[in-house]
Design a protein around this motif. Structure first.
Motif, PDB file in Angstrom:
ATOM      1  N   SER A 179      33.677  33.889  44.688  1.00 43.22           N
ATOM      2  CA  SER A 179      32.663  34.028  43.648  1.00 43.22           C
ATOM      3  C   SER A 179      32.658  35.435  43.067  1.00 43.22           C
ATOM      4  O   SER A 179      31.661  35.872  42.484  1.00 43.22           O
ATOM      5  CB  SER A 179      31.273  33.694  44.202  1.00 43.22           C
ATOM      6  OG  SER A 179      30.931  34.579  45.250  1.00 43.22           O
ATOM      7  N   TYR A 180      33.765  36.149  43.230  1.00 43.75           N
ATOM      8  CA  TYR A 180      33.863  37.483  42.638  1.00 43.75           C
ATOM      9  C   TYR A 180      33.935  37.330  41.123  1.00 43.75           C
ATOM     10  O   TYR A 180      34.831  36.673  40.600  1.00 43.75           O
ATOM     11  CB  TYR A 180      35.082  38.212  43.180  1.00 43.75           C
ATOM     12  CG  TYR A 180      35.159  39.673  42.804  1.00 43.75           C
ATOM     13  CD1 TYR A 180      34.184  40.567  43.231  1.00 43.75           C
ATOM     14  CD2 TYR A 180      36.203  40.165  42.033  1.00 43.75           C
ATOM     15  CE1 TYR A 180      34.243  41.912  42.889  1.00 43.75           C
ATOM     16  CE2 TYR A 180      36.269  41.505  41.686  1.00 43.75           C
ATOM     17  CZ  TYR A 180      35.292  42.384  42.120  1.00 43.75           C
ATOM     18  OH  TYR A 180      35.354  43.711  41.772  1.00 43.75           O
ATOM     19  N   PHE A 181      32.983  37.924  40.418  1.00 44.69           N
ATOM     20  CA  PHE A 181      32.798  37.682  38.984  1.00 44.69           C
ATOM     21  C   PHE A 181      33.762  38.558  38.178  1.00 44.69           C
ATOM     22  O   PHE A 181      33.489  39.710  37.896  1.00 44.69           O
ATOM     23  CB  PHE A 181      31.353  38.003  38.600  1.00 44.69           C
ATOM     24  CG  PHE A 181      30.913  37.415  37.292  1.00 44.69           C
ATOM     25  CD1 PHE A 181      31.463  37.806  36.087  1.00 44.69           C
ATOM     26  CD2 PHE A 181      29.931  36.448  37.258  1.00 44.69           C
ATOM     27  CE1 PHE A 181      31.049  37.268  34.887  1.00 44.69           C
ATOM     28  CE2 PHE A 181      29.499  35.893  36.067  1.00 44.69           C
ATOM     29  CZ  PHE A 181      30.056  36.306  34.877  1.00 44.69           C
ATOM     30  N   ASP A 182      34.878  37.959  37.800  1.00 48.31           N
ATOM     31  CA  ASP A 182      35.858  38.693  37.014  1.00 48.31           C
ATOM     32  C   ASP A 182      36.867  37.697  36.453  1.00 48.31           C
ATOM     33  O   ASP A 182      36.950  36.544  36.895  1.00 48.31           O
ATOM     34  CB  ASP A 182      36.582  39.732  37.884  1.00 48.31           C
ATOM     35  CG  ASP A 182      37.174  40.888  37.060  1.00 48.31           C
ATOM     36  OD1 ASP A 182      37.092  40.834  35.813  1.00 48.31           O
ATOM     37  OD2 ASP A 182      37.708  41.829  37.668  1.00 48.31           O
ATOM     38  N   ILE A 183      37.640  38.148  35.493  1.00 44.20           N
ATOM     39  CA  ILE A 183      38.732  37.349  34.952  1.00 44.20           C
ATOM     40  C   ILE A 183      39.913  37.443  35.918  1.00 44.20           C
ATOM     41  O   ILE A 183      39.989  38.371  36.738  1.00 44.20           O
ATOM     42  CB  ILE A 183      39.122  37.845  33.545  1.00 44.20           C
ATOM     43  CG1 ILE A 183      39.908  36.786  32.778  1.00 44.20           C
ATOM     44  CG2 ILE A 183      39.872  39.174  33.627  1.00 44.20           C
ATOM     45  CD1 ILE A 183      40.038  37.084  31.292  1.00 44.20           C
ATOM     46  N   ASN A 184      40.821  36.489  35.839  1.00 39.21           N
ATOM     47  CA  ASN A 184      42.038  36.515  36.655  1.00 39.21           C
ATOM     48  C   ASN A 184      43.217  36.928  35.782  1.00 39.21           C
ATOM     49  O   ASN A 184      43.526  36.266  34.795  1.00 39.21           O
ATOM     50  CB  ASN A 184      42.302  35.131  37.249  1.00 39.21           C
ATOM     51  CG  ASN A 184      41.235  34.727  38.236  1.00 39.21           C
ATOM     52  OD1 ASN A 184      41.184  35.220  39.345  1.00 39.21           O
ATOM     53  ND2 ASN A 184      40.345  33.832  37.804  1.00 39.21           N
ATOM     54  N   ARG A 185      43.841  38.013  36.156  1.00 47.43           N
ATOM     55  CA  ARG A 185      45.000  38.488  35.420  1.00 47.43           C
ATOM     56  C   ARG A 185      46.280  38.091  36.148  1.00 47.43           C
ATOM     57  O   ARG A 185      46.242  37.729  37.325  1.00 47.43           O
ATOM     58  CB  ARG A 185      44.922  39.999  35.234  1.00 47.43           C
ATOM     59  CG  ARG A 185      43.745  40.414  34.346  1.00 47.43           C
ATOM     60  CD  ARG A 185      43.580  41.921  34.254  1.00 47.43           C
ATOM     61  NE  ARG A 185      42.546  42.279  33.288  1.00 47.43           N
ATOM     62  CZ  ARG A 185      41.236  42.269  33.549  1.00 47.43           C
ATOM     63  NH1 ARG A 185      40.824  41.941  34.760  1.00 47.43           N
ATOM     64  NH2 ARG A 185      40.364  42.586  32.622  1.00 47.43           N
ATOM     65  N   VAL A 186      47.390  38.137  35.450  1.00 43.72           N
ATOM     66  CA  VAL A 186      48.669  37.806  36.058  1.00 43.72           C
ATOM     67  C   VAL A 186      48.865  38.655  37.313  1.00 43.72           C
ATOM     68  O   VAL A 186      48.636  39.864  37.306  1.00 43.72           O
ATOM     69  CB  VAL A 186      49.822  38.052  35.060  1.00 43.72           C
ATOM     70  CG1 VAL A 186      51.171  37.869  35.746  1.00 43.72           C
ATOM     71  CG2 VAL A 186      49.700  37.103  33.877  1.00 43.72           C
ATOM     72  N   GLY A 187      49.248  38.013  38.412  1.00 39.36           N
ATOM     73  CA  GLY A 187      49.450  38.714  39.663  1.00 39.36           C
ATOM     74  C   GLY A 187      48.278  38.618  40.616  1.00 39.36           C
ATOM     75  O   GLY A 187      48.402  39.029  41.779  1.00 39.36           O
TER      76      GLY A 187
END
Length: 229
Positions: A179-187
């Protein structure tokens, strides 16, 4: 990839004493009008470096995910993932999917079924034996009901750390979300994907802000689980 976390549309969410995780049907339809403007993908899709995709997920396995949510999303060709707590189905808990309803939901186009622990406990508080039991029992039960491999999951309460992540990996999961509030970037570690929670007071405008990252300051309220042991 921006992964959104919903729970239920129109009924009270499990353990939700503040009633934060119930979205009214009318509000949910307003959200759909926003979501169809974006490139939508399932949470288990490969993260793209070229464009931001939005994935929709539902936690716990409520019956309304089949009877209310699915018709709206399938009609709009919106893929989505439902993370199901094994005990709620197995014990025929009121308001949750039955085994036959779960099979019906899994058969719909664009739907992915994942695990959400066996008893919906905080996995970071489990000893080693109970941790693996929570991960394996839910996985095996859902696989038996659906006749398919279960390789995705969301950690109950979004609670995870590296010990839990490694146990999920050893149990054969290929994707898991906190539930870590962030976008997912490549990698980004596929067993520690970030998700952005959607709450009952979120207007269409707030939802769009969350998708675009205006609320990512929420991540400073907790520690990235990749840094926790």
């Amino acid at each position: 990839m921006r992964i959104l976390t919903y729970h239920t549309v129109g009924q009270r969410a499990y353990g939700d004493h503040l009633n934060l995780n119930t979205i009214a049907l009318g509000r949910f339809k307003e959200h759909l009008d926003v979501l169809v403007k974006y490139r939508l993908a399932r949470a288990d899709a490969e993260i793209s470096a070229d464009t931001t995709e939005v994935a929709i997920t539902f936690d716990d396995g409520y019956a309304d995910n089949l009877h209310v949510v699915a018709p709206l999303l399938v009609e709009r060709n919106i893929p989505f993932t439902v993370f199901v707590t094994g005990r709620f189905v197995r014990d025929k808990e009121k308001g949750f999917l039955s085994e036959s309803e779960l099979r019906e939901l899994a058969s719909m186009p664009g739907v992915c079924i994942g695990a959400h622990g066996d008893t919906h406990c905080d996995l970071t508080r489990c000893d080693e034996a109970n941790l693996r039991a929570e991960l394996k029992t839910s996985q095996a039960y859902l696989a038996d009901v659906l006749g398919m491999s279960i390789t995705t999951m969301a950690y109950p309460y979004g609670a995870a750390n590296l010990r839990v992540r490694d146990a999920a990996n050893e149990c054969g999961y290929e994707l898991a979300a906190s539930s870590y509030f962030d976008i997912n970037r490549v990698g980004r570690d596929a067993l520690m994907l970030n998700r952005s929670v959607v709450l009952n007071g979120d207007s269409a405008r707030v939802l769009e802000q969350k998708i675009k990252g205006d609320w990512d300051w929420y991540r400073f309220r907790m520690t990235d689980p990749l840094r926790l042991r």
